[in-house]
Design an enzyme around this catalytic site. Sequence first.
Site, PDB file in Angstrom:
ATOM      1  N   ASN A 269      39.896  41.799  55.470  1.00 20.83           N
ATOM      2  CA  ASN A 269      38.819  42.501  54.767  1.00 20.83           C
ATOM      3  C   ASN A 269      37.549  42.396  55.598  1.00 20.83           C
ATOM      4  O   ASN A 269      37.146  41.300  55.987  1.00 20.83           O
ATOM      5  CB  ASN A 269      38.636  41.833  53.387  1.00 20.83           C
ATOM      6  CG  ASN A 269      37.545  42.503  52.568  1.00 20.83           C
ATOM      7  OD1 ASN A 269      36.907  43.459  53.009  1.00 20.83           O
ATOM      8  ND2 ASN A 269      37.338  42.000  51.368  1.00 20.83           N
TER       9      ASN A 269
ATOM     10  N   SER B  77      34.859  40.176  53.529  1.00 19.61           N
ATOM     11  CA  SER B  77      35.585  39.235  52.682  1.00 19.61           C
ATOM     12  C   SER B  77      34.644  38.163  52.135  1.00 19.61           C
ATOM     13  O   SER B  77      33.850  37.563  52.869  1.00 19.61           O
ATOM     14  CB  SER B  77      36.691  38.591  53.513  1.00 19.61           C
ATOM     15  OG  SER B  77      37.450  37.743  52.696  1.00 19.61           O
ATOM     16  N   SER B  78      34.743  37.933  50.858  1.00 23.03           N
ATOM     17  CA  SER B  78      33.905  36.891  50.243  1.00 23.03           C
ATOM     18  C   SER B  78      34.458  35.544  50.693  1.00 23.03           C
ATOM     19  O   SER B  78      35.615  35.241  50.448  1.00 23.03           O
ATOM     20  CB  SER B  78      33.984  36.979  48.716  1.00 23.03           C
ATOM     21  OG  SER B  78      33.793  38.305  48.296  1.00 23.03           O
TER      22      SER B  78
ATOM     23  N   THR C  93      35.156  42.379  44.941  1.00 24.72           N
ATOM     24  CA  THR C  93      33.695  42.364  45.073  1.00 24.72           C
ATOM     25  C   THR C  93      33.118  43.740  44.748  1.00 24.72           C
ATOM     26  O   THR C  93      32.099  43.850  44.053  1.00 24.72           O
ATOM     27  CB  THR C  93      33.299  41.911  46.489  1.00 24.72           C
ATOM     28  OG1 THR C  93      33.854  40.626  46.690  1.00 24.72           O
ATOM     29  CG2 THR C  93      31.815  41.857  46.658  1.00 24.72           C
TER      30      THR C  93
ATOM     31  N   GLU D 265      45.108  34.313  49.794  1.00 23.02           N
ATOM     32  CA  GLU D 265      45.209  34.773  51.178  1.00 23.02           C
ATOM     33  C   GLU D 265      46.168  33.926  52.006  1.00 23.02           C
ATOM     34  O   GLU D 265      46.352  32.734  51.774  1.00 23.02           O
ATOM     35  CB  GLU D 265      43.825  34.847  51.837  1.00 23.02           C
ATOM     36  CG  GLU D 265      43.107  33.527  51.955  1.00 23.02           C
ATOM     37  CD  GLU D 265      41.660  33.697  52.405  1.00 23.02           C
ATOM     38  OE1 GLU D 265      41.128  34.816  52.376  1.00 23.02           O
ATOM     39  OE2 GLU D 265      41.068  32.685  52.796  1.00 23.02           O
TER      40      GLU D 265
ATOM     41  N   SER E 143      42.847  39.039  48.890  1.00 28.92           N
ATOM     42  CA  SER E 143      41.704  39.386  49.719  1.00 28.92           C
ATOM     43  C   SER E 143      41.772  40.862  50.139  1.00 28.92           C
ATOM     44  O   SER E 143      42.797  41.323  50.623  1.00 28.92           O
ATOM     45  CB  SER E 143      41.708  38.479  50.948  1.00 28.92           C
ATOM     46  OG  SER E 143      40.642  38.846  51.779  1.00 28.92           O
ATOM     47  N   GLY E 144      40.678  41.560  49.930  1.00 27.11           N
ATOM     48  CA  GLY E 144      40.627  42.970  50.319  1.00 27.11           C
ATOM     49  C   GLY E 144      41.116  43.905  49.234  1.00 27.11           C
ATOM     50  O   GLY E 144      41.194  45.114  49.446  1.00 27.11           O
TER      51      GLY E 144
ATOM     52  N   GLY F 271      40.121  36.005  47.009  1.00 32.10           N
ATOM     53  CA  GLY F 271      41.486  36.304  46.591  1.00 32.10           C
ATOM     54  C   GLY F 271      42.493  35.442  47.329  1.00 32.10           C
ATOM     55  O   GLY F 271      42.197  34.812  48.360  1.00 32.10           O
TER      56      GLY F 271
HETATM   57  N1  LIG Z   1      36.363  51.132  44.416  1.00 33.03           N
HETATM   58  C1  LIG Z   1      36.331  51.237  45.734  1.00 33.03           C
HETATM   59  N2  LIG Z   1      35.947  52.394  46.288  1.00 33.03           N
HETATM   60  C2  LIG Z   1      35.894  52.506  47.605  1.00 33.03           C
HETATM   61  N3  LIG Z   1      36.202  51.514  48.469  1.00 33.03           N
HETATM   62  C3  LIG Z   1      36.601  50.341  47.973  1.00 33.03           C
HETATM   63  C4  LIG Z   1      36.676  50.119  46.574  1.00 33.03           C
HETATM   64  N4  LIG Z   1      37.089  48.879  46.374  1.00 33.03           N
HETATM   65  C5  LIG Z   1      37.256  48.316  47.599  1.00 33.03           C
HETATM   66  N5  LIG Z   1      36.957  49.186  48.554  1.00 33.03           N
HETATM   67  C6  LIG Z   1      37.031  48.954  50.004  1.00 33.03           C
HETATM   68  O1  LIG Z   1      37.757  47.770  50.222  1.00 33.03           O
HETATM   69  C7  LIG Z   1      36.983  46.814  50.895  1.00 33.03           C
HETATM   70  C8  LIG Z   1      37.333  45.441  50.400  1.00 33.03           C
HETATM   71  O2  LIG Z   1      36.936  45.287  49.080  1.00 33.03           O
HETATM   72  P1  LIG Z   1      36.301  43.946  48.537  1.00 33.03           P
HETATM   73  O3  LIG Z   1      35.392  43.369  49.518  1.00 33.03           O
HETATM   74  O4  LIG Z   1      35.817  44.242  47.204  1.00 33.03           O
HETATM   75  O5  LIG Z   1      37.581  43.030  48.463  1.00 33.03           O
HETATM   76  P2  LIG Z   1      37.730  41.617  47.774  1.00 33.03           P
HETATM   77  O6  LIG Z   1      38.814  41.750  46.795  1.00 33.03           O
HETATM   78  O7  LIG Z   1      36.432  41.177  47.292  1.00 33.03           O
HETATM   79  O8  LIG Z   1      38.227  40.725  48.934  1.00 33.03           O
HETATM   80  P3  LIG Z   1      37.900  39.213  49.287  1.00 33.03           P
HETATM   81  O9  LIG Z   1      38.760  38.379  48.431  1.00 33.03           O
HETATM   82  O10 LIG Z   1      38.263  39.111  50.700  1.00 33.03           O
HETATM   83  O11 LIG Z   1      36.472  39.021  49.038  1.00 33.03           O
HETATM   84  C9  LIG Z   1      35.560  47.210  50.634  1.00 33.03           C
HETATM   85  O12 LIG Z   1      34.744  46.777  51.684  1.00 33.03           O
HETATM   86  C10 LIG Z   1      35.648  48.725  50.588  1.00 33.03           C
HETATM   87  O13 LIG Z   1      35.646  49.265  51.860  1.00 33.03           O
HETATM   88 MG   LIG Z   2      35.163  39.745  47.751  1.00 35.35          MG
END
Ligand SMILES: Nc1ncnc2c1ncn2[C@@H]1O[C@H](COP(=O)(O)OP(=O)(O)OP(=O)(O)O)[C@@H](O)[C@H]1O
Ligand SMILES: [Mg+2]
Length: 1004
Positions: A156, A159-160, A109, A388, A104-105, A386
Site C-alpha cells: 500500500n 499504509s498506516s 483509511t 499483513e 493492508s491496502g 490491516g
Molecule cells: N474508496 C476508494 N476509492 C478510491 N480509491 C481507494 C478507495 N479505498 C482505497 N483506495 C485506494 O487504495 C489505497 C489504499 O487504501 P488505504 O490506505 O485506505 O488502505 P488501508 O486498508 O488503510 O491499508 P493499511 O492497513 O496499509 O493502512 C488508497 O491509497 C487508494 O489509492
Molecule cells: Mg490505513
Amino acid sequence: MAEHESLEFGKADFVLLDNVSMDEFMGNLKLRFEKGRIYTYIGEVVVSVNPYRAMNIYGREIVEQYKGRELYERPPHLFAIADAAYKAMKRRNKDTCIVISGESGAGKTEASKYIMQYIAAITNPNQRAEVERVKNMLLKSNCVLEAFGNAKTNRNDNSSRFGKYMDINFDFKGDPIGGHISNYLLEKSRVIFQQEGERSFHSFYQLLRGAPESLLRSIHIQKDPKAYNYVKVGGQIKSGINDNADFKAVADAMKVIGFTGDEIQTVYKILATILHLGNLTFGTDGDVTLIENSKVVSVLKDLLSTKEENVEKSLLYRTVATGRDVIEKQHTVQEASYGRDALAKAMYERMFCWIVSRINDIIEVKNYDANIHGKNTVIGVLDIYGFEIFQNNSFEQFCINYCNEKLQQLFIQLVLKQEQEEYQREGIPWKHIDYFNNQIIVDLVEQQHKGMISILDEACMNVGKVTDEVFLQGLNGKLAKHAHYTSRKLAPTDKTLEFDRDFRIRHYAGDVVYSVVGFIDKNKDTLFQDFKRLLYNSSNPVLRGMWPEGKLRITEVTKRPLTAATLFKNSMISLVENLACKEPYYVRCIKPNDVKSPLLFEHQRCQHQVEYLGLLENVRVRRAGFAYRQTYPRFLQRYKMISEFTWPNHSLGSDKAAVKSLLKSCGFEHDVAYGNTKVFIRTPRTLFSLEEQRAEMVKRIVLFLQKVWRGTLARMRYRRMRAALIILRAYRRYKVKSYIKEVNRRFKNIKNMKDYGRRVKWPTPPKVLRKFEEALRSIYNRWWAWTLIKSLSPEQTLQVRAKVAGFEALKGHRTDLGLQRAWEGNYLKRDSPGTASSFTLVSSELQRRDKFMRVLFSCNVRKINRFNKAEDRTVLITDRHLYKMDPLKQYKPMKSIPLYNVTGVSVSPGKDQLVVFHTKDSRDLVVCLQGLVPPNESRIGELVGTLLSHFKSEKRKLQVNVASPIQCSMNGRKCTIIVEAKINQSQPDFTKSRAGYILSVPGN
Ligand SMILES: Nc1ncnc2c1ncn2[C@@H]1O[C@H](COP(=O)(O)OP(=O)(O)OP(=O)(O)O)[C@@H](O)[C@H]1O
Ligand SMILES: [Mg+2]
C-alpha cells in the site's frame, strides 16, 4: 435489503443470495466490483472492495441522498453505515463505533476518511463557529497523522504504520464538539530500516522534497533523500506520491490545528536529527570507539540545542550506576550503532506521540457540563493496520497481526457468537451455524504465562544469555503441541522455515512465518538513559517537554518498564473493551488484487479474504437471524403510541403480550419472533415501517401535547383574568359601599339640621355611581323640598305654588323674579298707607258684591287712558275679577274684568314693571306697576306667578309672553308697546308713539 438498484448490479445485500454458498457469494462480489458497485451489505455490515480508482460517489449530492435515511433505503454505501451510527447515537443516546477491518491496502483509511467527511457534512446545520472549528480540526488532523504515521509499503502506497482509534464527541443536539485520538504501536523500526521497495514515513520525503531552501539550510539538510542512509533506499523509489505538495499541505494543517511556529520548527529539527543520525558512523582507534564523521555531531548539537560534547558523550558512552558508584562505560562500535538507531527510533516515536497528544489537547471537549448540556455521546472510528504478511516478518508484524486477531475475535463475539447465544438464551428456535473461532490464536499470543508474549517477556528477563534464539527455544518448548504454532524444530521437514530463526503462526487470515531476529531488542525497547538526559537538557523547551523522564538522576532506581509487547497487548485489551461497550458497526474491506489495479478481481485472493473475514458465516447467521431485537419494555416505550392497545398504557397481562398485540395490529406477525425477554424483528423493513408510523404518531402526540398545553395556558390566563375581575368587582363594591356609607354618614342627621343638610358636602362618587349620585341628589332635593313644603301654612303653600309657577314661566326670560322675598300680594296697604282704609273698605264692599274669596294682588299702577294720557290707578286682582280703581276717588272701581276673560299676560324681559293683561274681547289692559316699596322692587314675577297658580288651580290656561316690544289690542286696535330707558326720567311714564306707546323708564 438495499433497494433502488437494479439486479444487473447483483444483489445489494448478500443476505438476498439464493443459496448461501461461496460460489454465489464470490459471483455476486465480482459482478458488483466489475459494475463499479464497491459496497455490498450483509445486513448492517458493509463489505467494501477497494476500487483502486477515483469513484464519483462521495460528493455533496450523494451525502444528501443518505442523510437521515434508513440503511436499506438507498444503495449500499459507507455513508449509510455512518448515518446509521449517527442516528443510533442521536435517537437512542448510544455510544457507537465503526470498526473498519481488512488487510493492508484494502481501503480502511480511505473509508475512515469518507466516514468522517460524511459526519462532518451532516452535522452543525446552524454553522456554529465552534463546531465548525472542531470539525475542521478533526479532518485536518488526518492529514498530519498520515504524514508522520503512514508509509509506502509493498502492499500500500499509503499504509498506516500505526493504529488509530478516534472518538468524536457529540453534544445533545448531535453536533460534534470535540474528539480524542488514541494511537497504537507505531512501526518505528521503519525509521532506520525498510524492506526492498518500501519507504520510511512520508514525513521524511516531504521534508526532503518539499521544504523551502531556507528551512533546509537552517536544519543543515540537503534536498536529496539519497544523501541520508536511513531513507536512501526509499528515496529512490518511484511512486505516485507527491511529497512536495504534501509538505505544504501538512505544514498548513499543522498551523490550522494550532501548532506554534516553534513546535513546527522542532518537528523539522527532529526529522533532520534523525536523518543526520543515520549518517553517523563509528570506528575504533585502538580500543577507543570514536565517531568518524564528527562534523555531524556539531550539526546535531545545533539541531538539539545542546552542547557538542554532551552529544558526543551520549553517543559513545553510557553511564552505569553500580550501587552508589557511577561509572562511564564506553560503547563498542556495535553498541554505539545500536544506541544511535535506538535514539533515532525513539525520537521519532516520541515526536509522533507528542503530535497526537497536541492534537488531542486542541480537539478535546472543553467546558462540557453533562448536567447542563446533557449526555455527551461518542462515535468511535477504528482504522488500524490491516493483517499483513511480508517477505520478512518481524516483531511489528507479530503485533499487527495479533491486533487483527483481536478485532476478528471482537467481530465473532459481537456478530456471530453473541448473536447465536442470544437466540438460544431467548428460546428462539435456532440452528447453530459453524464458524472458525479464532479465540485459540488470541490465547496463543496473549495468554498469561503460556502465551507467546509472556514467553517473550520471560526471555527478555532471562538471567544469563538473552538472545532471540532463547526466545525461540522458549516458544518451541511451551507451544510444541499448539495447533497454530510451529517451527523448523517442530516440523523438521518444512523447508520454508529456517532453523533457529523462524516460527510460523497459523493466523485466522493465513499462515505467517516470523523471524525471531530482533524480537528481544524490540520488546525490551531500550534507550540508554544518557540519551534521555541529553534531550531533557536541551534548551529547546518543546524538545525538552517530550522527554520528561530525562530528569531522573542516574542513581535513581526505577521499576523495570513494561515491555513493548506487553504494553501493546494491554492497549489492545483496553481497545477491545472500549469497542465492546459501544454499539458496533462494521466495514469489512477487501483488497481485490496486489497490483493496485481497478480492473483485476483476483478470485483466489478475494475468496481467501472472504473466508478469513468469516463473511459467509456472517451471511448465514444474518439470514437465519434477526435484524433487530429489543427488550419488551423498551420496545413498548418506543413504539407504544402506534397501537390503541398499548397507548398510553396497556392493560394486558405482560409487556410481552402488549408487544404481541401491537405487532399483530400492525400486521407484522410473520416477521417477528418473541423471545423470553426480547422481541426479535427479522427484516429492517419492518423496523423502518415501525419507525415511520412512530414518527407520524409523534407528530400527533406533539400536537396533542401542544393542544393540552395551550388549553392549560388558556385556562391559566382565564383564571388570572377571572381573579382580576373578582378583585376588580370586590374593589368596585368596596368603593360603592364606602361611598354609600359615607353618604349615609354625612346625611344621617340632616332631618335634625336647620337647613336639612343643604350645606352638607356630597362625597365624590366612584365613576360608576355618577348617575346614581345624580339620582340620589334629585331624591334628596325632592325630600328636602317636600320637608320644607310639608311644614308650610296654607298661605305659604299658595305662595310657594305661585313662586314655582312664576319661576317656571319666567326663568331665563327675566332676571329679578323676587323669589327671595315673601310674596304679600295685597300691596296697596303697604304702598299707600294713607289711603289704605278706603281701599280696605272698597275691597270689602267688592268682596260682598262679587263674592271673591281672596285678594291675589293689589298695587298702584300707571296706565294709558282713552286719550292716550297716562294716569295713576290701582289694580286689584281677586280670585274672580281684575279691578281697575281710581286712588284719587277713594278707590272707586272703574272697571272690573272677570278673570275668566283674561287670556294672558305679557311682560318685557327688562327690569321695567310693564304688564299687559290680554282679554278675550281685545280690550287689553296696559299698566306699569309703580309706587313700589322699596322703590326698585320688582313685582312682575309675583304677579305672573300668582295669576298662573290661580289659573292652574282653576284648571284654566293663562298665556304668558315675555317680549319686547309687546303686541296688544287696545279697544280692538292692535298696537305695540316699546320700553325705553331715559336718563332724566324720574318715574315710568307712557307716551304715545306711532305704532302704539312708549314706556319710558328711568335709566342710568
Ligand atoms: N474508496 C476508494 N476509492 C478510491 N480509491 C481507494 C478507495 N479505498 C482505497 N483506495 C485506494 O487504495 C489505497 C489504499 O487504501 P488505504 O490506505 O485506505 O488502505 P488501508 O486498508 O488503510 O491499508 P493499511 O492497513 O496499509 O493502512 C488508497 O491509497 C487508494 O489509492
Ligand atoms: Mg490505513
